[in-house]
Design a protein around this motif. Sequence first.
Motif, short mmCIF file in Angstrom:
data_model
loop_
_atom_site.label_atom_id
_atom_site.label_comp_id
_atom_site.label_asym_id
_atom_site.label_seq_id
_atom_site.Cartn_x
_atom_site.Cartn_y
_atom_site.Cartn_z
N ILE A 196 -30.21 35.59 -35.79
CA ILE A 196 -29.78 35.39 -37.17
C ILE A 196 -28.49 34.57 -37.16
CG2 ILE A 196 -29.23 36.47 -39.36
CD1 ILE A 196 -32.07 37.00 -38.27
N ALA A 197 -28.54 33.38 -37.71
CA ALA A 197 -27.39 32.47 -37.74
C ALA A 197 -26.54 32.75 -38.98
CB ALA A 197 -27.86 31.03 -37.69
N GLU A 198 -25.87 33.90 -38.98
CA GLU A 198 -24.93 34.29 -40.04
C GLU A 198 -23.77 35.03 -39.38
OE1 GLU A 198 -26.69 36.50 -43.26
OE2 GLU A 198 -28.65 35.54 -42.96
N ARG A 199 -22.59 34.90 -39.95
CA ARG A 199 -21.50 35.74 -39.46
C ARG A 199 -21.85 37.21 -39.68
NH1 ARG A 199 -15.89 33.09 -41.59
NH2 ARG A 199 -16.94 33.31 -43.60
N ASN A 200 -21.32 38.07 -38.83
CA ASN A 200 -21.78 39.45 -38.87
C ASN A 200 -20.84 40.39 -38.13
OD1 ASN A 200 -23.03 39.92 -35.90
ND2 ASN A 200 -23.40 37.82 -36.54
N TYR A 201 -21.01 41.68 -38.39
CA TYR A 201 -20.43 42.73 -37.57
C TYR A 201 -21.43 43.87 -37.50
CZ TYR A 201 -19.02 44.77 -42.12
OH TYR A 201 -19.00 45.28 -43.39
N LEU A 202 -21.13 44.87 -36.66
CA LEU A 202 -22.07 45.95 -36.38
C LEU A 202 -21.43 47.28 -36.74
CD1 LEU A 202 -24.83 46.65 -34.92
CD2 LEU A 202 -23.47 46.88 -32.83
N LEU A 203 -22.21 48.17 -37.35
CA LEU A 203 -21.79 49.53 -37.63
C LEU A 203 -22.61 50.48 -36.76
CD1 LEU A 203 -21.57 49.36 -41.52
CD2 LEU A 203 -19.63 49.41 -39.92
N LEU A 204 -21.94 51.39 -36.06
CA LEU A 204 -22.58 52.40 -35.20
C LEU A 204 -22.26 53.76 -35.80
CD1 LEU A 204 -21.41 50.83 -31.82
CD2 LEU A 204 -23.72 50.69 -32.79
#
Length: 477
Positions: free
Chosen positions: A445-453
């Motif tokens: 996926i070519a989008e800026r992002n972050y991850l939540l755990l």
Amino acid sequence: MSPLPAPVIGPILILDDVAGGRMRLSALVLSEGAAPPPPVELETGAVALQALAAWDGVTVWRARFDRPADRPSSYRWNGTDHALQGDLTGDLRLAYVSCNGEEVGDLDREGSERNAMWARLCEAHRRRPLSLLLHGGDQVYADEATEGHELSHDWPARLPADPSAAALAGLRRHLRARFLARYAALYAAPEFAWLAARVPSLMQWDDHDICDGWGSLRRSRTYSPVGQTLFAVARESFLLFQQAAVDGDLPARFADPAGLHLGWAVHAPGLRLLAPDLRSERTRRQILGPGGWAMMEAEAARPAEGHSFLMSSVPLLGPRLSLLEALMVAIPRMQRYEDDLRDQWQSRAHRDEWRRMLRLVRDLARTDGHDITAVSGEIHLATRAVMDLGQGLVLNQLVASGISHRAPPRAWARVLGALAALGEDPLPENPIRVARLPGQRSRYIAERNYLLLEREGDAWQARWELEASGLTPPLAL
């Protein structure tokens, strides 16, 4: 003109360790001049800030203090109360970010555009507080730090002949000023500053915290006087600004008190955060050195329950990049990208070491009562991969990158997706496949992002926040 964008920057909270039911924290503050900033105020009294370093008219301060690790708490600094979620014993929520910058012109970007995903993460924290913030590498992009000095301006393309001690000392001063300016600008950004004062951070470095491709460049470059001066200043800056520490005074979570490698581990109830150092001992032929492997083998032998998150700053699982690597070596005008691919576990140069790491992780996952997930950044895309470990077990690899680095063209995501369709099997009995994020049609996926755990009870799940697509459905881990 002051090198700081504000007279005082901070506090930036760093998690030193978890022990005895307490979070051991450091609060980092940068200020002009030598006058001490206000102390950290707790219900038990005030904790004075101590000077760690003075660079270019700026003093770097630190206060170390404890807060409960089993319930929410707070601290007060400079007239403001900062609430901490703190509870690491029950349900909790972590965020994982990486690639906080760009190679060229990062400090000239407009703030609200650059930090849009940080602003979104602040809102996520307001809705449901985060306990910890994991930074998976490239917290700064220091690639332009070498510019503006005669010894380093054209490095690594050009090597100055036999620079004098005085010239190298001048280079050290130049690099310190450039690293300080980058960290100060990032830490003064309102979105980052608000969150970093309320959520303790754990940081792992990668190449751009030093320079693009550090360790994958030619030995003649990295071991040159200019290369070694650059590494020394980058390492000093990493300890100071990302760990609130100096040599001889590393927090207890670090595996090597001498700091020959900077891998660390944090152990909390039902949770282990494991971050090997993939840069300090790296060469063109190895990713981890003796110290890094000793740390990983010690952690593999350590009894652990619950869930481990292995922070691999470059993805541990991925497509068959060795095919691209062979193609680039064969095409002269593409050879300048060789270092980027050599940085990866999947490089032909690291094949045996990659297998060794995968076997170690497989053995960790097969331990009774224990699960493990790998999390990574580096590639400026969001993706995930799965490795079949046998015995009904799988290793999930979650990639979140980057928090502020703009996404590459979608055509590059499609190229990687095509490579992923070929499969990969460094361990033939444990095949790897690149999988889609929940709710997404493409593998990358070519989008800026972050991850939540997120942990609820004993169950973990992951969600990606994508800049255009929004929050993904949960992925059970």
